[in-house]
Design an enzyme around this catalytic site. Structure first.
Site, PDB file in Angstrom:
ATOM      1  N   LYS A  23     -23.744  10.213 -23.574  1.00 23.50           N
ATOM      2  CA  LYS A  23     -24.921   9.575 -22.955  1.00 23.50           C
ATOM      3  C   LYS A  23     -25.204  10.145 -21.566  1.00 23.50           C
ATOM      4  CE  LYS A  23     -25.118   5.263 -20.535  1.00 23.50           C
ATOM      5  NZ  LYS A  23     -25.541   5.519 -19.245  1.00 23.50           N
ATOM      6  N   ASN A  24     -24.193  10.170 -20.722  1.00 29.03           N
ATOM      7  CA  ASN A  24     -24.486  10.548 -19.340  1.00 29.03           C
ATOM      8  C   ASN A  24     -24.755  12.042 -19.159  1.00 29.03           C
ATOM      9  OD1 ASN A  24     -24.535   7.924 -18.542  1.00 29.03           O
ATOM     10  ND2 ASN A  24     -22.446   7.886 -17.718  1.00 29.03           N
ATOM     11  N   ARG A  93     -31.286   4.115 -15.186  1.00 28.20           N
ATOM     12  CA  ARG A  93     -30.920   4.803 -13.959  1.00 28.20           C
ATOM     13  C   ARG A  93     -31.370   6.263 -13.994  1.00 28.20           C
ATOM     14  NH1 ARG A  93     -30.257   2.674  -9.579  1.00 28.20           N
ATOM     15  NH2 ARG A  93     -29.223   3.962  -8.063  1.00 28.20           N
ATOM     16  N   CYS A 117     -28.184  -0.436 -15.076  1.00 28.28           N
ATOM     17  CA  CYS A 117     -27.312  -1.605 -15.122  1.00 28.28           C
ATOM     18  C   CYS A 117     -27.193  -2.232 -13.752  1.00 28.28           C
ATOM     19  CB  CYS A 117     -25.916  -1.200 -15.604  1.00 28.28           C
ATOM     20  SG  CYS A 117     -25.852  -0.843 -17.356  1.00 28.28           S
ATOM     21  N   ARG A 122     -27.061  -0.006  -5.670  1.00 26.39           N
ATOM     22  CA  ARG A 122     -26.950   1.381  -6.150  1.00 26.39           C
ATOM     23  C   ARG A 122     -27.961   2.243  -5.391  1.00 26.39           C
ATOM     24  NH1 ARG A 122     -26.532   1.465 -12.678  1.00 26.39           N
ATOM     25  NH2 ARG A 122     -25.597   3.492 -12.271  1.00 26.39           N
ATOM     26  N   ILE A 124     -29.865   5.382  -3.387  1.00 18.83           N
ATOM     27  CA  ILE A 124     -30.029   6.799  -3.745  1.00 18.83           C
ATOM     28  C   ILE A 124     -30.205   7.645  -2.478  1.00 18.83           C
ATOM     29  CG2 ILE A 124     -30.891   6.426  -6.095  1.00 18.83           C
ATOM     30  CD1 ILE A 124     -33.714   7.038  -4.992  1.00 18.83           C
ATOM     31  N   ASP A 125     -29.655   7.138  -1.359  1.00 19.59           N
ATOM     32  CA  ASP A 125     -29.818   7.850  -0.095  1.00 19.59           C
ATOM     33  C   ASP A 125     -29.280   9.282  -0.150  1.00 19.59           C
ATOM     34  OD1 ASP A 125     -27.401   6.227  -0.360  1.00 19.59           O
ATOM     35  OD2 ASP A 125     -26.797   7.083   1.562  1.00 19.59           O
ATOM     36  N   ASP A 305     -16.451   3.306 -15.802  1.00 18.54           N
ATOM     37  CA  ASP A 305     -17.107   2.875 -17.049  1.00 18.54           C
ATOM     38  C   ASP A 305     -16.102   2.360 -18.086  1.00 18.54           C
ATOM     39  OD1 ASP A 305     -19.398   3.716 -15.843  1.00 18.54           O
ATOM     40  OD2 ASP A 305     -19.558   5.580 -16.974  1.00 18.54           O
ATOM     41  N   ARG A 397     -28.117   0.614 -25.340  1.00 20.94           N
ATOM     42  CA  ARG A 397     -28.549   1.647 -24.382  1.00 20.94           C
ATOM     43  C   ARG A 397     -27.594   2.835 -24.410  1.00 20.94           C
ATOM     44  NH1 ARG A 397     -28.877   0.123 -18.597  1.00 20.94           N
ATOM     45  NH2 ARG A 397     -29.044   2.368 -18.627  1.00 20.94           N
TER      46      ARG A 397
HETATM   47  N1  EPU Z   1     -23.997   6.029  -4.035  1.00 17.23           N
HETATM   48  C1  EPU Z   1     -24.535   5.900  -2.782  1.00 17.23           C
HETATM   49  N2  EPU Z   1     -25.632   6.640  -2.484  1.00 17.23           N
HETATM   50  C2  EPU Z   1     -26.195   7.493  -3.372  1.00 17.23           C
HETATM   51  C3  EPU Z   1     -25.628   7.629  -4.650  1.00 17.23           C
HETATM   52  C4  EPU Z   1     -24.524   6.873  -4.954  1.00 17.23           C
HETATM   53  O1  EPU Z   1     -24.054   5.123  -1.969  1.00 17.23           O
HETATM   54  O2  EPU Z   1     -27.173   8.141  -3.026  1.00 17.23           O
HETATM   55  C5  EPU Z   1     -22.833   5.213  -4.399  1.00 17.23           C
HETATM   56  C6  EPU Z   1     -23.192   4.205  -5.478  1.00 17.23           C
HETATM   57  O3  EPU Z   1     -23.740   3.038  -4.944  1.00 17.23           O
HETATM   58  C7  EPU Z   1     -21.872   3.951  -6.137  1.00 17.23           C
HETATM   59  C8  EPU Z   1     -21.192   5.307  -6.053  1.00 17.23           C
HETATM   60  O4  EPU Z   1     -21.862   6.015  -5.008  1.00 17.23           O
HETATM   61  O5  EPU Z   1     -21.129   3.035  -5.401  1.00 17.23           O
HETATM   62  C9  EPU Z   1     -21.216   6.079  -7.352  1.00 17.23           C
HETATM   63  O6  EPU Z   1     -22.488   6.428  -7.723  1.00 17.23           O
HETATM   64  P1  EPU Z   1     -22.805   7.744  -8.551  1.00 17.23           P
HETATM   65  O7  EPU Z   1     -24.014   8.351  -7.955  1.00 17.23           O
HETATM   66  O8  EPU Z   1     -21.582   8.572  -8.709  1.00 17.23           O
HETATM   67  O9  EPU Z   1     -23.139   7.112  -9.955  1.00 17.23           O
HETATM   68  P2  EPU Z   1     -24.496   7.187 -10.750  1.00 17.23           P
HETATM   69  O10 EPU Z   1     -24.979   8.578 -10.810  1.00 17.23           O
HETATM   70  O11 EPU Z   1     -25.422   6.117 -10.284  1.00 17.23           O
HETATM   71  C10 EPU Z   1     -23.281   7.686 -12.992  1.00 17.23           C
HETATM   72  C11 EPU Z   1     -23.333   7.116 -14.363  1.00 17.23           C
HETATM   73  C12 EPU Z   1     -22.664   5.748 -14.378  1.00 17.23           C
HETATM   74  C13 EPU Z   1     -21.225   5.909 -13.906  1.00 17.23           C
HETATM   75  C14 EPU Z   1     -21.198   6.577 -12.528  1.00 17.23           C
HETATM   76  C15 EPU Z   1     -19.800   6.854 -12.020  1.00 17.23           C
HETATM   77  C16 EPU Z   1     -25.364   8.028 -15.256  1.00 17.23           C
HETATM   78  C17 EPU Z   1     -26.775   7.807 -15.665  1.00 17.23           C
HETATM   79  N3  EPU Z   1     -24.721   6.980 -14.768  1.00 17.23           N
HETATM   80  O12 EPU Z   1     -23.992   6.759 -12.173  1.00 17.23           O
HETATM   81  O13 EPU Z   1     -22.663   5.325 -15.714  1.00 17.23           O
HETATM   82  O14 EPU Z   1     -20.630   4.642 -13.826  1.00 17.23           O
HETATM   83  O15 EPU Z   1     -21.914   7.831 -12.575  1.00 17.23           O
HETATM   84  O16 EPU Z   1     -19.117   7.666 -12.918  1.00 17.23           O
HETATM   85  O17 EPU Z   1     -24.831   9.122 -15.404  1.00 17.23           O
HETATM   86  C18 EPU Z   1     -22.595   3.772 -17.460  1.00 17.23           C
HETATM   87  O18 EPU Z   1     -22.645   4.729 -18.244  1.00 17.23           O
HETATM   88  O19 EPU Z   1     -22.347   2.596 -17.830  1.00 17.23           O
HETATM   89  C19 EPU Z   1     -22.826   4.013 -16.046  1.00 17.23           C
HETATM   90  C20 EPU Z   1     -23.122   3.047 -15.188  1.00 17.23           C
END
Ligand code: EPU
Length: 414
Positions: A23-24, A93, A117, A122, A124-125, A305, A397
């Protein structure tokens, strides 16, 4: 489809289950296709809701997507960069990968902020800082983000946290940036390697994916390609945990064992009885499980996860298991539902303690997010009596045919 999963628990699982593609990975790969000037073919695309939504968004951009079973042909040759202000953007996301991809291709993107989720804040800075470092200007008005650049120029970007999403988004935006971009403290997840290997087949110049330093040398055009997506390590982990909870002899196929080492080492510590093959894991009946402590971390650490699914198994283990969640400190909504079933879990601030063993009884419970749903499915398989899981859409999902796969293993599930 009725939005409920019903499970009559306490049945032994046996047989084989084949893990679907990741998925990811696919949720990053689909938006990345807008960078191509030719047709991209994807094999083994999982049949999950997030994929269906991303296909819808691609079609809004006038990208032609045709599906033949689990094969997708994606033709972006007539793409139009319209504003993605459709409510579907907010359903997941990964829609935020259109930011990096459309910015890279058109130097302009205007779209809704992503959803996904509810795991606490979460932000995106880091994504936005990365785009700015490449020369983009960002405007945010309410829920709409607009990003523009006259030109994108490579830069050295340090991520304060090894964010999966920021690493991918910066890679996408940098493919066509002038000169060289480096991402320091990049995330090392296998999905990033998968995406970069696809982009490189298309002609991108990305080196170092899978390490903490990724370099991208900008190119002027990306062609088409054919790509097989890697297996889903989280789906694999979920079935391995389910098999450890109530399997007699279950083989989980299409697994890359190196992707799930943190899990398999923990299962060994718990006393789960299993063997690892070249591309499968075979789990035998496992009794007298022991409590373990878990700290979630970026890859290759223990995956956040899998923390929720593993909690369901830990209710069967003797002793106190401490779980520290360092990625999403509020990712504990499953605990409340497990407690309704008879578990004894205390939730703190960013951590939980599972006191075991406890026996679970079927209840009416609610999936609040994707992996919470997976945790509840495992709990339902363990429990005595009928478990009714509401809001099952969260589960669809990310898990392809989960009900059929578990039923084929002998679960009483519909
Ligand atoms: N974070 C920030 N600022 C940012 C980006 C992230 O503070 O600009 C923080 C987040 O708030 C969080 C941490 O960094 O505390 C991790 O975020 P990351 O960006 O690594 O995760 P993501 O890209 O939002 C992906 C997966 C998630 C998985 C995480 C960690 C996708 C679509 N989602 O999320 O998958 O948990 O990496 O491995 O790839 C799931 O599949 O259930 C899922 C939530």
């Amino acid at each position: 489809m009725e939005d409920i999963i019903r499970i009559n628990g306490n049945k032994k699982l046996n047989g084989e289950v084949v893990v679907s593609s990741c998925k990811n990975s696919v949720v990053a790969i689909l938006p990345s296709v807008v960078l191509a000037s030719e047709i991209v073919k994807l094999y083994d695309v999982p049949n999950i809701k997030d994929v269906q939504i991303l296909i819808k968004l691609l079609r809004l951009l006038n990208v032609k997507v045709t599906a033949d079973d689990d094969e997708l042909t994606i033709d972006p040759t007539n793409i139009t960069n319209i504003d993605l202000v459709d409510e579907d953007v907010m359903k997941l996301r990964a829609s935020y990968y259109f930011m990096g991809a459309l910015l890279g291709r058109f130097k302009h993107v205007r779209m809704y902020s992503p959803g996904g989720c509810n795991l606490g804040p979460r932000p995106i800075d880091l994504h936005l800082k990365g785009f700015e470092a490449l020369g983009a200007k960002i405007k945010q008005e309410g829920n709409i983000i607009e990003i523009d650049a006259e030109e994108l120029t490579g830069d050295d970007i340090y991520l304060d946290f090894a964010s999966v999403g920021a690493t991918i988004n910066i890679m996408l935006a940098a493919c066509f940036a002038r000169g060289r971009t480096t991402i320091e403290n990049a995330a090392k997840e296998p999905e990033i390697i998968d995406l970069s290997s696809m982009l490189n087949k298309m002609g991108a110049q990305i080196r170092g994916a899978g390490t903490s330093e990724i370099t991208i040398n900008g190119v002027s055009r990306l062609k088409g390609c054919i790509h097989d997506i890697i297996p889903d390590r989280i789906e694999a982990g979920t079935y391995i945990i389910a098999a450890a909870a109530c399997g007699q002899d279950v083989t989980i196929k299409n697994v890359i064992p190196q992707h799930i080492e943190a899990l398999t080492l923990k299962l060994e510590e718990m006393g789960v009885n299993f063997e690892i093959g070249s591309d499968f894991v075979r789990v035998y009946e496992s009794n007298n499980l022991k409590a373990v402590d878990i700290i979630t971390q970026p890859f290759p650490g223990f995956a956040t996860d899998l923390q929720q699914p593993l909690t369901a198994l830990l209710t069967k283990a003797k002793g106190d298991s401490h779980i520290e969640e360092t990625i999403y400190i509020e990712r504990f909504k499953h605990c409340n539902e497990l407690n309704k079933m008879g578990a004894n879990i205390e939730v703190g601030s960013g951590d939980s303690m599972v006191h075991g063993p406890t026996s679970l009884t079927g209840q009416d419970i609610f999936a609040t997010d994707l992996r919470c749903g997976a945790s509840l499915v495992i709990a339902g398989l363990i429990a005595n009596g009928e478990t009714i899981i509401h809001n099952a859409y969260h589960i669809y999902r990310g898990y392809d045919s989960i009900v059929d796969k578990l039923r084929a293993l002998g679960a009483d599930i519909k």
